[in-house]
Design an enzyme around this catalytic site. Structure first.
Site, PDB file in Angstrom:
ATOM      1  N   LYS A 182       0.720  -1.387  -0.214  1.00 59.11           N
ATOM      2  CA  LYS A 182       0.039  -0.092  -0.024  1.00 59.11           C
ATOM      3  C   LYS A 182       1.137   1.393   0.062  1.00 59.11           C
ATOM      4  O   LYS A 182       1.670   2.043   1.223  1.00 59.11           O
ATOM      5  CB  LYS A 182      -0.861   0.287   1.367  1.00 59.11           C
ATOM      6  CG  LYS A 182      -2.339   1.014   0.669  1.00 59.11           C
ATOM      7  CD  LYS A 182      -2.770   1.859   1.439  1.00 59.11           C
ATOM      8  CE  LYS A 182      -1.855   2.822   2.284  1.00 59.11           C
ATOM      9  NZ  LYS A 182      -1.776   4.056   1.985  1.00 59.11           N
ATOM     10  N   CYS A 292      13.649  10.003   7.331  1.00 60.65           N
ATOM     11  CA  CYS A 292      12.849   9.584   9.093  1.00 60.65           C
ATOM     12  C   CYS A 292      14.619   9.939   9.941  1.00 60.65           C
ATOM     13  O   CYS A 292      14.374   9.763  11.331  1.00 60.65           O
ATOM     14  CB  CYS A 292      12.911   8.074   8.945  1.00 60.65           C
ATOM     15  SG  CYS A 292      13.929   6.486   7.981  1.00 60.65           S
TER      16      CYS A 292
HETATM   17  P1  NAD Z   1       1.928   8.130   7.242  1.00 60.89           P
HETATM   18  O1  NAD Z   1       1.879   7.564   9.170  1.00 60.89           O
HETATM   19  O2  NAD Z   1       0.815   9.322   7.347  1.00 60.89           O
HETATM   20  O3  NAD Z   1       1.735   7.466   6.148  1.00 60.89           O
HETATM   21  C1  NAD Z   1       2.506   6.106   5.959  1.00 60.89           C
HETATM   22  C2  NAD Z   1       1.575   5.178   5.807  1.00 60.89           C
HETATM   23  O4  NAD Z   1       0.747   4.697   6.503  1.00 60.89           O
HETATM   24  C3  NAD Z   1       0.801   5.924   4.752  1.00 60.89           C
HETATM   25  O5  NAD Z   1       1.364   4.573   3.360  1.00 60.89           O
HETATM   26  C4  NAD Z   1      -0.696   5.995   4.562  1.00 60.89           C
HETATM   27  O6  NAD Z   1      -1.692   6.359   4.046  1.00 60.89           O
HETATM   28  C5  NAD Z   1      -0.697   4.360   6.080  1.00 60.89           C
HETATM   29  N1  NAD Z   1      -2.137   4.888   6.597  1.00 60.89           N
HETATM   30  C6  NAD Z   1      -1.981   6.488   7.329  1.00 60.89           C
HETATM   31  N2  NAD Z   1      -2.850   5.664   8.179  1.00 60.89           N
HETATM   32  C7  NAD Z   1      -3.704   4.455   7.940  1.00 60.89           C
HETATM   33  C8  NAD Z   1      -3.908   3.876   8.504  1.00 60.89           C
HETATM   34  N3  NAD Z   1      -4.990   4.259   9.289  1.00 60.89           N
HETATM   35  N4  NAD Z   1      -4.025   2.516   8.684  1.00 60.89           N
HETATM   36  C9  NAD Z   1      -3.609   1.508   8.061  1.00 60.89           C
HETATM   37  N5  NAD Z   1      -2.404   2.824   6.832  1.00 60.89           N
HETATM   38  C10 NAD Z   1      -2.140   3.911   7.391  1.00 60.89           C
HETATM   39  O7  NAD Z   1       3.781   8.555   7.109  1.00 60.89           O
HETATM   40  P2  NAD Z   1       4.214   9.320   6.198  1.00 60.89           P
HETATM   41  O8  NAD Z   1       3.802  10.953   6.070  1.00 60.89           O
HETATM   42  O9  NAD Z   1       4.041   8.906   4.668  1.00 60.89           O
HETATM   43  O10 NAD Z   1       5.646   9.498   5.959  1.00 60.89           O
HETATM   44  C11 NAD Z   1       6.211  10.060   6.938  1.00 60.89           C
HETATM   45  C12 NAD Z   1       6.647   9.520   8.076  1.00 60.89           C
HETATM   46  O11 NAD Z   1       7.222   8.279   7.741  1.00 60.89           O
HETATM   47  C13 NAD Z   1       7.305  10.013   9.583  1.00 60.89           C
HETATM   48  O12 NAD Z   1       7.459  10.530  11.211  1.00 60.89           O
HETATM   49  C14 NAD Z   1       8.765   9.585   8.286  1.00 60.89           C
HETATM   50  O13 NAD Z   1       9.828   9.324  10.366  1.00 60.89           O
HETATM   51  C15 NAD Z   1       8.313   7.818   8.821  1.00 60.89           C
HETATM   52  N6  NAD Z   1       9.303   7.195   7.975  1.00 60.89           N
HETATM   53  C16 NAD Z   1      10.067   6.219   8.874  1.00 60.89           C
HETATM   54  C17 NAD Z   1      10.978   5.207   8.757  1.00 60.89           C
HETATM   55  C18 NAD Z   1      12.283   4.121   9.695  1.00 60.89           C
HETATM   56  O14 NAD Z   1      12.065   3.713   8.520  1.00 60.89           O
HETATM   57  N7  NAD Z   1      11.685   4.409  10.198  1.00 60.89           N
HETATM   58  C19 NAD Z   1      11.052   6.192   7.465  1.00 60.89           C
HETATM   59  C20 NAD Z   1      10.705   6.549   6.153  1.00 60.89           C
HETATM   60  C21 NAD Z   1      10.048   7.240   7.135  1.00 60.89           C
END
Ligand code: NAD
Length: 495
Positions: A182, A292
């Site tokens: 997704k 991240c």
């Molecule tokens: P997000 O949490 O908004 O979304 C991530 C994914 O989850 C998307 O595909 C989104 O559509 C989905 N999602 C949203 N709500 C959901 C729900 N209720 N149930 C299931 N899926 C859901 O994050 P983002 O804004 O896309 O990404 C940025 C964040 O990701 C930052 O906090 C960053 O630090 C983190 N990140 C972490 C790593 C790591 O390896 N630790 C790597 C990259 C990004």
């Protein structure tokens, strides 16, 4: 409401869900993919709805027995061919990713090649997953085998859309699982191209499905589906919490969470000064700080503090911020106007708390969502800009006098993803690396990701690991098998 089908023009990919080996109509709302570099619409994508997500999980469940029964070598062959497809179109795919995610072309190219490399790396593991033979008597055979889990929901963020998808697809497929990816709604295109690659190499239908769509509906439907055996999620802390509670309620089922960060850089008085400043800036301003593992807090020994600020400010002011497709651009936009406003809001709050903008601090007056590379001094460590994940090109700089305090301040965050140490003292490097709460510590280099090494967080940055051999464990379960080979073993019972 569905949009008319749009071709992405790469590997036969279409801008609609990929389920059971075909691009199909989705029942979700149309996603209007916006180009952060220009603010213009890039493409309309027919999104999936919850019902489509259910079909995708069912197709992954149907494909599972045959995929898992394939030899590791055969699975590896498919994965290497998938990677080859990505390599063959790396140039065009980099342009697409640069436009969709708003990252400079050179960074997008690293992502695309990194995605291919990740699939190749994990292909190498597919026939190297060994069990254990336990010590037993001559008359017993006692062993542990490793088995896949089943259909895995792979939920991916927008900052590294293709790369992080492959971080999860790689170990999942190599170990015999099937997957439903997704992608984030802001960046759905490159995962659909990966789906196109899967179709091109004849990956058996259902082994890899891609369902673009809103997280709360489509992501949640994947998590809750009874046939989803595992959820691997990368995204924000709050979303991770929601995903984990839903996985607990629907299962419980195993979850891997890769969440946010507030990572530090520690610059000691014996650091090689120029690389330390340059490396610290590259550790934060890459992908406009939307990483991240961005090292967003620099703790600088007081003897270097003013010099550090001066050099860093000169560089930050001279960085060329521009359209992702401009080859000269060193930093691109942030993902959206809302993100840009949120980032500037953090900066303004930091200034109101006594901070000083040594460089940047504003949005750029141009189309697209651009924020200046920003450097803040004198911000209290408990100000939100210095303690929360800003996810933008903002570095706060803090002086320190002794090592112990620097480590304490660096660790004083709820997150623990990465950290970088700049020092020429190898003893100090080992000592501080051991003391820092972080899943990755780099010394004298801003690079914190390598395909061979586990990547993931301490504390609220999550648990479980992407990449490296450790990530394979997240997609497998062990089974202990014991055979008693003694003849007449139950004779004593007179049976
Ligand atoms: P997000 O949490 O908004 O979304 C991530 C994914 O989850 C998307 O595909 C989104 O559509 C989905 N999602 C949203 N709500 C959901 C729900 N209720 N149930 C299931 N899926 C859901 O994050 P983002 O804004 O896309 O990404 C940025 C964040 O990701 C930052 O906090 C960053 O630090 C983190 N990140 C972490 C790593 C790591 O390896 N630790 C790597 C990259 C990004």
């Amino acid at each position: 409401m569905t949009a008319s089908t749009t071709s992405i023009d790469l590997l036969g990919a279409e801008a609609r869900p990929f389920i059971a080996g075909r691009f199909v109509d989705g029942e979700g709302e149309t996603i209007r993919s916006r180009e952060p570099g220009t603010g213009r619409q890039l493409m309309e994508v027919q999104a999936a709805a919850a019902a489509d997500a259910h079909v995708a999980v069912s197709s992954a469940a149907e494909a599972f027995p045959a995929w898992r029964a394939l030899s590791g070598a055969s699975r590896a062959e498919f994965m290497v061919r998938l990677a080859g497809q990505l390599r063959a179109i790396a140039k065009d795919l980099s342009v697409l990713e640069a436009r969709d995610a708003g990252k400079p072309l050179a960074e997008a190219r690293i992502d695309v090649l990194g995605a291919a490399m990740t699939l190749e790396y994990f292909a190498g593991w597919a026939n190297r997953v060994f069990g254990d033979l336990l010590p037993g008597g001559d008359q017993t055979l006692d062993y542990v085998r490793r088995q896949p889990l089943g259909p895995c929901a792979l939920i991916v963020p927008w900052n590294f859309p293709l790369l992080i998808a492959c971080w999860k697809v790689g170990p999942a497929l190599a170990t015999g699982n099937t997957v439903v990816v997704k992608p984030a709604s802001a960046t759905p295109l490159s995962a659909l191209v990966l789906a196109g690659a899967a179709a091109k190499v004849g990956l058996p239908a259902g082994v890899l499905n891609v369902v673009p769509g809103p997280g709360a509906e489509v992501g949640m439907a994947l998590v809750r589906h009874p046939d989803t055996a595992k959820v691997s999620f990368t995204g924000e802390l709050q979303t991770g919490r929601t995903v984990m509670s839903a996985a607990a309620a629907a299962g419980p089922k195993p979850v891997t969470l890769e969440l946010g960060g507030k990572s530090p850089a520690l610059i000691f008085d014996d650091a090689d000064f120029v690389p330390a400043v340059n490396g610290t800036l590259s550790g934060v301003y890459g992908h406009a700080g939307q990483k991240c593992a961005a090292r967003t807090r620099a703790f600088v020994h007081r003897s270097l503090y003013e010099a550090f600020l001066e050099r860093a400010a000169t560089i930050a002011k001279s960085l060329r911020v521009g359209d992702p497709l401009d080859h000269e651009a060193q930093m691109g936009p942030v993902i959206s106007d809302e993100a840009a406003d949120r980032i500037v809001g953090y900066v303004e709050n930091g200034l109101s708390r006594g901070g000083r903008a040594v460089a940047g601090g504003h949005r750029l007056e141009r189309a697209g969502s651009y924020v200046e590379p920003t450097l803040l001094a004198d911000v209290p460590l408990d100000a939100p800009v210095a303690s929360e994940e800003v996810f933008g090109p903002v570095l706060t700089v803090h002086p320190f006098d002794d090592e112990e305090l620097a480590v304490r301040q660096a660790n004083n965050t709820e997150f623990g993803l990465a950290a970088t140490i700049w020092t020429r003292d190898v003893r100090r490097a080992h000592r501080v690396a051991a003391a820092l709460d972080a899943g990755t510590v780099s010394v004298n280099t801003p690079a914190v990701v390598s395909v061979e090494a586990p990547f993931g967080g301490f504390k609220l940055s999550g648990f479980g690991r992407d990449l490296g051999r450790d990530s394979l464990d997240g997609y497998q379960q062990t089974k202990h098998v014991v055979l008693d080979l003694t003849e007449g073993v139950f004779d004593a019972y007179g049976i």
